[in-house]
Design a protein around this motif. Structure first.
Motif, PDB file in Angstrom:
ATOM      1  N   PHE A  41      31.265  39.351  44.173  1.00 11.31           N
ATOM      2  CA  PHE A  41      32.461  39.600  43.368  1.00 11.31           C
ATOM      3  C   PHE A  41      32.134  40.547  42.214  1.00 11.31           C
ATOM      4  O   PHE A  41      32.854  41.528  41.988  1.00 11.31           O
ATOM      5  N   LEU A  42      31.053  40.281  41.509  1.00 10.87           N
ATOM      6  CA  LEU A  42      30.674  41.125  40.378  1.00 10.87           C
ATOM      7  C   LEU A  42      30.324  42.544  40.826  1.00 10.87           C
ATOM      8  O   LEU A  42      30.662  43.519  40.139  1.00 10.87           O
ATOM      9  N   VAL A  43      29.664  42.663  41.959  1.00 10.71           N
ATOM     10  CA  VAL A  43      29.353  43.992  42.493  1.00 10.71           C
ATOM     11  C   VAL A  43      30.641  44.748  42.817  1.00 10.71           C
ATOM     12  O   VAL A  43      30.787  45.927  42.487  1.00 10.71           O
ATOM     13  N   GLU A  44      31.582  44.062  43.438  1.00 10.49           N
ATOM     14  CA  GLU A  44      32.861  44.708  43.779  1.00 10.49           C
ATOM     15  C   GLU A  44      33.637  45.084  42.521  1.00 10.49           C
ATOM     16  O   GLU A  44      34.266  46.150  42.473  1.00 10.49           O
ATOM     17  N   ASP A 103      42.979  47.723  28.180  1.00 10.22           N
ATOM     18  CA  ASP A 103      42.364  48.807  28.930  1.00 10.22           C
ATOM     19  C   ASP A 103      41.349  48.241  29.912  1.00 10.22           C
ATOM     20  O   ASP A 103      40.975  47.069  29.843  1.00 10.22           O
ATOM     21  N   VAL A 104      40.898  49.096  30.813  1.00 11.86           N
ATOM     22  CA  VAL A 104      39.968  48.657  31.855  1.00 11.86           C
ATOM     23  C   VAL A 104      38.609  48.281  31.272  1.00 11.86           C
ATOM     24  O   VAL A 104      37.947  47.361  31.766  1.00 11.86           O
ATOM     25  N   ASP A 105      38.189  48.944  30.200  1.00 12.32           N
ATOM     26  CA  ASP A 105      36.900  48.605  29.589  1.00 12.32           C
ATOM     27  C   ASP A 105      36.900  47.160  29.077  1.00 12.32           C
ATOM     28  O   ASP A 105      35.987  46.385  29.367  1.00 12.32           O
ATOM     29  N   SER A 106      37.909  46.798  28.313  1.00 11.28           N
ATOM     30  CA  SER A 106      38.009  45.426  27.795  1.00 11.28           C
ATOM     31  C   SER A 106      38.141  44.440  28.943  1.00 11.28           C
ATOM     32  O   SER A 106      37.499  43.380  28.949  1.00 11.28           O
ATOM     33  N   TRP A 107      38.981  44.783  29.909  1.00 11.29           N
ATOM     34  CA  TRP A 107      39.170  43.938  31.094  1.00 11.29           C
ATOM     35  C   TRP A 107      37.836  43.699  31.787  1.00 11.29           C
ATOM     36  O   TRP A 107      37.519  42.568  32.154  1.00 11.29           O
ATOM     37  N   SER A 108      37.049  44.756  31.953  1.00 11.63           N
ATOM     38  CA  SER A 108      35.771  44.664  32.663  1.00 11.63           C
ATOM     39  C   SER A 108      34.837  43.653  32.002  1.00 11.63           C
ATOM     40  O   SER A 108      34.293  42.762  32.667  1.00 11.63           O
ATOM     41  N   ILE A 109      34.674  43.805  30.724  1.00 11.62           N
ATOM     42  CA  ILE A 109      33.769  42.902  29.999  1.00 11.62           C
ATOM     43  C   ILE A 109      34.283  41.468  30.071  1.00 11.62           C
ATOM     44  O   ILE A 109      33.508  40.530  30.289  1.00 11.62           O
ATOM     45  N   TYR A 112      33.593  40.039  33.600  1.00 11.91           N
ATOM     46  CA  TYR A 112      32.177  39.683  33.744  1.00 11.91           C
ATOM     47  C   TYR A 112      31.887  38.369  33.017  1.00 11.91           C
ATOM     48  O   TYR A 112      31.254  37.464  33.569  1.00 11.91           O
ATOM     49  N   ARG A 113      32.349  38.287  31.773  1.00 11.16           N
ATOM     50  CA  ARG A 113      32.105  37.095  30.960  1.00 11.16           C
ATOM     51  C   ARG A 113      32.661  35.839  31.642  1.00 11.16           C
ATOM     52  O   ARG A 113      31.979  34.832  31.778  1.00 11.16           O
ATOM     53  N   LYS A 114      33.907  35.927  32.096  1.00  8.62           N
ATOM     54  CA  LYS A 114      34.544  34.749  32.695  1.00  8.62           C
ATOM     55  C   LYS A 114      33.943  34.411  34.059  1.00  8.62           C
ATOM     56  O   LYS A 114      33.904  33.245  34.442  1.00  8.62           O
ATOM     57  N   SER A 124      37.688  24.065  38.253  1.00  7.01           N
ATOM     58  CA  SER A 124      39.020  24.664  38.367  1.00  7.01           C
ATOM     59  C   SER A 124      39.459  25.366  37.088  1.00  7.01           C
ATOM     60  O   SER A 124      40.113  26.413  37.141  1.00  7.01           O
ATOM     61  N   GLU A 125      39.120  24.801  35.956  1.00  9.08           N
ATOM     62  CA  GLU A 125      39.530  25.409  34.689  1.00  9.08           C
ATOM     63  C   GLU A 125      38.877  26.776  34.494  1.00  9.08           C
ATOM     64  O   GLU A 125      39.551  27.756  34.142  1.00  9.08           O
ATOM     65  N   SER A 126      37.573  26.861  34.730  1.00  6.45           N
ATOM     66  CA  SER A 126      36.897  28.151  34.556  1.00  6.45           C
ATOM     67  C   SER A 126      37.330  29.148  35.627  1.00  6.45           C
ATOM     68  O   SER A 126      37.422  30.350  35.365  1.00  6.45           O
ATOM     69  N   TYR A 127      37.657  28.652  36.812  1.00  6.53           N
ATOM     70  CA  TYR A 127      38.171  29.538  37.863  1.00  6.53           C
ATOM     71  C   TYR A 127      39.553  30.077  37.463  1.00  6.53           C
ATOM     72  O   TYR A 127      39.817  31.267  37.603  1.00  6.53           O
ATOM     73  N   SER A 128      40.406  29.213  36.971  1.00  3.86           N
ATOM     74  CA  SER A 128      41.742  29.619  36.547  1.00  3.86           C
ATOM     75  C   SER A 128      41.661  30.678  35.448  1.00  3.86           C
ATOM     76  O   SER A 128      42.406  31.671  35.465  1.00  3.86           O
ATOM     77  N   ASP A 129      40.738  30.497  34.503  1.00  3.69           N
ATOM     78  CA  ASP A 129      40.539  31.483  33.438  1.00  3.69           C
ATOM     79  C   ASP A 129      40.091  32.828  34.017  1.00  3.69           C
ATOM     80  O   ASP A 129      40.565  33.883  33.595  1.00  3.69           O
ATOM     81  N   LEU A 130      39.183  32.771  34.978  1.00  4.54           N
ATOM     82  CA  LEU A 130      38.711  33.997  35.627  1.00  4.54           C
ATOM     83  C   LEU A 130      39.842  34.671  36.384  1.00  4.54           C
ATOM     84  O   LEU A 130      40.034  35.886  36.280  1.00  4.54           O
ATOM     85  N   LEU A 131      40.606  33.900  37.127  1.00 10.57           N
ATOM     86  CA  LEU A 131      41.707  34.460  37.903  1.00 10.57           C
ATOM     87  C   LEU A 131      42.760  35.088  36.979  1.00 10.57           C
ATOM     88  O   LEU A 131      43.251  36.189  37.257  1.00 10.57           O
ATOM     89  N   ASP A 132      43.082  34.426  35.882  1.00  8.12           N
ATOM     90  CA  ASP A 132      44.011  34.987  34.897  1.00  8.12           C
ATOM     91  C   ASP A 132      43.529  36.359  34.422  1.00  8.12           C
ATOM     92  O   ASP A 132      44.292  37.328  34.398  1.00  8.12           O
TER      93      ASP A 132
END
Length: 167
Positions: A41-44, A103-109, A112-114, A124-132
């Motif tokens: 996922f991170l590579v993609e 922007d995409v830069d902020s989104w990217s970081i 990665y963090r999430k 599920s909570e951390s997944y939901s945060d990542l998906l958001d």
């Protein structure tokens, strides 16, 4: 934005692809495979970012064509949905927080963090945060639900063909 119904649709398609890969490759889904999915996922995500090129302040070369950018994004979608399946995430209960990244830069970081928090907590909570966070890119790039679904379906077919041809 993707609705719960859209996410369920993608989940159902992804379950079929994942099962096909697991059966074809005789894979046992365990912690090692899940870690590999998170890395994939991170590579993609990185490939998507690389094609978008916003971070390349030193370059005058423009972003790749939208179709290439979206194809890279769809590769991310395959893996993020697959990870949701791995934790038995209930997509019916997903309440998109509609994060409007600037922007995409902020989104990217943030993605990665999430993703790293999800890898650590794997719930599920951390997944939901990542998906958001991940889905917020649709606002940045004004990606429609139809684009996501159509490109996902095309790439899903390619992924099946790849499995059949020794990819």
């Amino acid at each position: 934005m993707l609705t719960k119904e859209n996410l369920i649709y993608l989940k159902e398609k992804q379950i079929i692809l994942d099962k096909y890969i697991i059966d074809t490759k005789k894979i046992v889904v365990d912690e090692k495979i899940i870690k590999k999915k998170i890395i994939a996922f991170l590579v993609e995500v990185s490939e998507f970012i690389n094609e978008y090129r916003a971070f390349k302040y030193w370059s005058n070369k423009p972003a790749s064509e939208r179709s290439i950018i979206l194809e890279e994004l769809i590769d991310c979608v395959h893996f993020i949905i697959s990870l949701g399946i791995d934790i038995n995430f209930d997509f019916l209960k997903f309440n998109n927080k509609i994060i409007k990244a600037s922007d995409v830069d902020s989104w990217s970081i943030n993605v990665y963090r999430k993703a790293l928090i999800f890898e650590e907590k794997f719930n599920s909570e951390s997944y939901s945060d990542l998906l958001d966070e991940f889905l917020s890119v649709m606002y940045i790039l004004q990606i429609t639900t139809d684009e996501i679904i159509n490109i996902y379906n095309k790439k899903n077919e390619i992924n099946f063909n790849r499995q059949d041809t020794g990819y």
